[in-house]
Design a protein around this motif. Structure first.
Motif, PDB file in Angstrom:
ATOM      1  N   GLY A  84     -11.174 -18.117  19.816  1.00 53.29           N
ATOM      2  CA  GLY A  84     -10.880 -16.722  19.561  1.00 53.29           C
ATOM      3  C   GLY A  84      -9.417 -16.386  19.776  1.00 53.29           C
ATOM      4  N   MET A  85      -8.825 -16.896  20.847  1.00 56.14           N
ATOM      5  CA  MET A  85      -7.434 -16.596  21.169  1.00 56.14           C
ATOM      6  C   MET A  85      -6.501 -17.081  20.068  1.00 56.14           C
ATOM      7  SD  MET A  85      -5.221 -17.773  24.526  1.00 56.14           S
ATOM      8  CE  MET A  85      -5.241 -19.527  24.061  1.00 56.14           C
ATOM      9  N   ASN A  86      -6.693 -18.320  19.619  1.00 58.83           N
ATOM     10  CA  ASN A  86      -5.806 -18.879  18.603  1.00 58.83           C
ATOM     11  C   ASN A  86      -5.995 -18.204  17.252  1.00 58.83           C
ATOM     12  OD1 ASN A  86      -4.239 -21.431  19.620  1.00 58.83           O
ATOM     13  ND2 ASN A  86      -6.234 -21.536  20.593  1.00 58.83           N
ATOM     14  N   THR A  87      -7.237 -17.954  16.870  1.00 51.40           N
ATOM     15  CA  THR A  87      -7.493 -17.334  15.571  1.00 51.40           C
ATOM     16  C   THR A  87      -6.916 -15.925  15.504  1.00 51.40           C
ATOM     17  OG1 THR A  87      -9.541 -18.608  15.341  1.00 51.40           O
ATOM     18  CG2 THR A  87      -9.277 -16.688  13.921  1.00 51.40           C
ATOM     19  N   ILE A  88      -7.162 -15.138  16.535  1.00 45.85           N
ATOM     20  CA  ILE A  88      -6.692 -13.752  16.522  1.00 45.85           C
ATOM     21  C   ILE A  88      -5.171 -13.686  16.615  1.00 45.85           C
ATOM     22  CG2 ILE A  88      -6.770 -11.569  17.784  1.00 45.85           C
ATOM     23  CD1 ILE A  88      -9.647 -12.308  18.573  1.00 45.85           C
ATOM     24  N   PHE A  89      -4.573 -14.566  17.426  1.00 40.49           N
ATOM     25  CA  PHE A  89      -3.112 -14.551  17.530  1.00 40.49           C
ATOM     26  C   PHE A  89      -2.469 -14.969  16.211  1.00 40.49           C
ATOM     27  CE2 PHE A  89       0.905 -16.775  18.519  1.00 40.49           C
ATOM     28  CZ  PHE A  89       1.617 -15.688  18.968  1.00 40.49           C
ATOM     29  N   TYR A  90      -3.016 -15.975  15.558  1.00 41.40           N
ATOM     30  CA  TYR A  90      -2.452 -16.397  14.274  1.00 41.40           C
ATOM     31  C   TYR A  90      -2.625 -15.302  13.220  1.00 41.40           C
ATOM     32  CZ  TYR A  90      -1.413 -21.234  15.593  1.00 41.40           C
ATOM     33  OH  TYR A  90      -0.868 -22.362  16.164  1.00 41.40           O
ATOM     34  N   ALA A  91      -3.746 -14.583  13.275  1.00 42.07           N
ATOM     35  CA  ALA A  91      -3.921 -13.455  12.366  1.00 42.07           C
ATOM     36  C   ALA A  91      -2.876 -12.371  12.643  1.00 42.07           C
ATOM     37  CB  ALA A  91      -5.324 -12.880  12.506  1.00 42.07           C
ATOM     38  N   ALA A  92      -2.464 -12.244  13.912  1.00 39.45           N
ATOM     39  CA  ALA A  92      -1.441 -11.249  14.268  1.00 39.45           C
ATOM     40  C   ALA A  92      -0.071 -11.658  13.727  1.00 39.45           C
ATOM     41  CB  ALA A  92      -1.387 -11.077  15.781  1.00 39.45           C
ATOM     42  N   ILE A  93       0.320 -12.922  13.915  1.00 35.51           N
ATOM     43  CA  ILE A  93       1.661 -13.327  13.476  1.00 35.51           C
ATOM     44  C   ILE A  93       1.746 -13.483  11.965  1.00 35.51           C
ATOM     45  CG2 ILE A  93       2.191 -14.424  15.676  1.00 35.51           C
ATOM     46  CD1 ILE A  93       1.737 -17.132  14.388  1.00 35.51           C
ATOM     47  N   GLU A  94       0.610 -13.398  11.286  1.00 34.08           N
ATOM     48  CA  GLU A  94       0.644 -13.323   9.830  1.00 34.08           C
ATOM     49  C   GLU A  94       1.124 -11.940   9.385  1.00 34.08           C
ATOM     50  OE1 GLU A  94      -2.338 -14.438   6.106  1.00 34.08           O
ATOM     51  OE2 GLU A  94      -3.155 -13.432   7.871  1.00 34.08           O
ATOM     52  N   ARG A  95       1.011 -10.946  10.273  1.00 30.73           N
ATOM     53  CA  ARG A  95       1.289  -9.564   9.917  1.00 30.73           C
ATOM     54  C   ARG A  95       2.535  -8.993  10.583  1.00 30.73           C
ATOM     55  NH1 ARG A  95      -4.093 -10.551   9.849  1.00 30.73           N
ATOM     56  NH2 ARG A  95      -5.336  -9.537   8.215  1.00 30.73           N
ATOM     57  N   ILE A  96       2.877  -9.461  11.781  1.00 33.83           N
ATOM     58  CA  ILE A  96       4.032  -8.912  12.489  1.00 33.83           C
ATOM     59  C   ILE A  96       4.909 -10.060  12.979  1.00 33.83           C
ATOM     60  CG2 ILE A  96       2.777  -6.851  13.189  1.00 33.83           C
ATOM     61  CD1 ILE A  96       2.434  -8.039  15.952  1.00 33.83           C
ATOM     62  N   PRO A  97       6.195  -9.784  13.308  1.00 28.93           N
ATOM     63  CA  PRO A  97       7.094 -10.840  13.773  1.00 28.93           C
ATOM     64  C   PRO A  97       6.568 -11.551  15.023  1.00 28.93           C
ATOM     65  CG  PRO A  97       8.332  -8.876  13.215  1.00 28.93           C
ATOM     66  CD  PRO A  97       6.893  -8.493  13.148  1.00 28.93           C
ATOM     67  N   LEU A  98       6.900 -12.825  15.141  1.00 29.20           N
ATOM     68  CA  LEU A  98       6.399 -13.648  16.241  1.00 29.20           C
ATOM     69  C   LEU A  98       6.804 -13.083  17.596  1.00 29.20           C
ATOM     70  CD1 LEU A  98       5.048 -16.245  17.268  1.00 29.20           C
ATOM     71  CD2 LEU A  98       7.227 -17.429  16.903  1.00 29.20           C
TER      72      LEU A  98
END
Length: 289
Positions: A84-98
């Motif tokens: 869950g942590m990796n999937t949600i974080f990667y979905a976040a950095i697809e949308r906003i700056p790292l």
């Protein structure tokens, strides 16, 4: 003045190892973000966790027999949180700056530190972090998409759960054996969706090579460096250095992805970093543990 027996003293090599681990994990996230247009979030997550699980199993060779049902319960929960942590974080950095994503994500461990400290003064650091988040929001919705910001905050909650379950796994399994087994669980949970989302793209050598690079940079190399560093540094010093994550992530985003932050965003990152360091230090040994 000498350090007490059995407690490592701060060393420059240990500090360098922790900083190298930070650059490694956030560089891995930047490489992962560059791979999203070719493969998508789910496939990249699946490659990171699958390759990471294979490499960690090869290194740790964890014993499977003789484990209790409670041990396996911790492993399964740990693996689910990793997925869950990796999937949600990667979905976040697809949308906003790292850098912005890590700044928001680190609020999860920061809140955990404040709660663990059990001191009223620790909440001052939480207020400082909130100020950083509000300043970060001033950058505008065109740069900080609301959904991406929300996903980063949810990833932070998973990160706090990761810390708790990592400690439980560490008390039940030697070295990184619990992590290796949890990575297998996380791989099993994400691989079917990754294959379904990417199809034949996962069979392309360039995609596989980048996926392996993400696994090495984001999982195997930083975990190894951190384990070595913990033998050379007091845990409190280690925790303070880990608080520099948002600043390191902002640098990785700039160098690898060309994501330059505005002055207000850099100030927000600085506030959250200072708040994280303050929360860790105010908690003393309890938080470091």
């Amino acid at each position: 003045m000498t350090a007490p027996p059995g407690r490592p003293r701060t060393s420059l090599s240990g500090v360098g190892l922790v900083l190298a681990a930070g650059f490694s994990v956030h560089s891995g996230s930047a490489v992962a973000a560059s791979l999203f247009p070719q493969a998508g979030v789910w496939p990249v997550v699946a490659m990171r966790l699958t390759f990471g699980a294979v490499l960690l199993l090869a290194v740790c060779r964890p014993a499977i027999r003789g484990r209790s049902r409670a041990d396996w319960g911790v492993v399964v929960a740990f693996g689910a949180v990793l997925a869950g942590m990796n999937t949600i974080f990667y979905a976040a950095i697809e949308r906003i700056p790292l850098g912005a994503a890590v700044t928001l994500e680190v609020l999860g461990p920061l809140v955990l530190s404040v709660v663990a400290a059990r001191r009223a003064s620790a909440w001052l650091w939480a207020v400082l972090a909130l100020g950083g988040v509000l300043l970060l929001g001033q950058s505008g919705f065109d740069r900080l998409e609301p959904l991406g910001a929300a996903l980063a905050l949810v990833a932070g909650a998973f990160w706090a759960g990761y810390i708790v379950l990592s400690a439980r796994a560490g008390s039940r399994f030697p070295k990184a054996d619990g992590l290796a087994l949890a990575m297998v669980v996380a791989s099993v949970l994400t691989l079917p969706l990754g294959v379904a989302g990417a199809g034949t793209a996962l069979l392309e050598p360039p995609v596989l090579a980048l996926g392996l690079t993400v696994a090495l940079l984001s999982s195997v190399l930083p975990y190894t460096l951190e384990l070595i560093a913990l033998r050379q540094l007091p845990t409190a010093t280690f925790a303070v250095l880990m608080s520099l994550g948002p600043a390191i992530a902002a640098g990785a985003g700039l160098v690898i992805l060309g994501q330059a932050l505005t002055w207000s965003e850099l100030a927000a990152v600085g506030l959250v970093v200072v708040a994280s360091i303050g929360a860790v230090r105010s908690g003393g040994r309890r938080v470091a543990a």
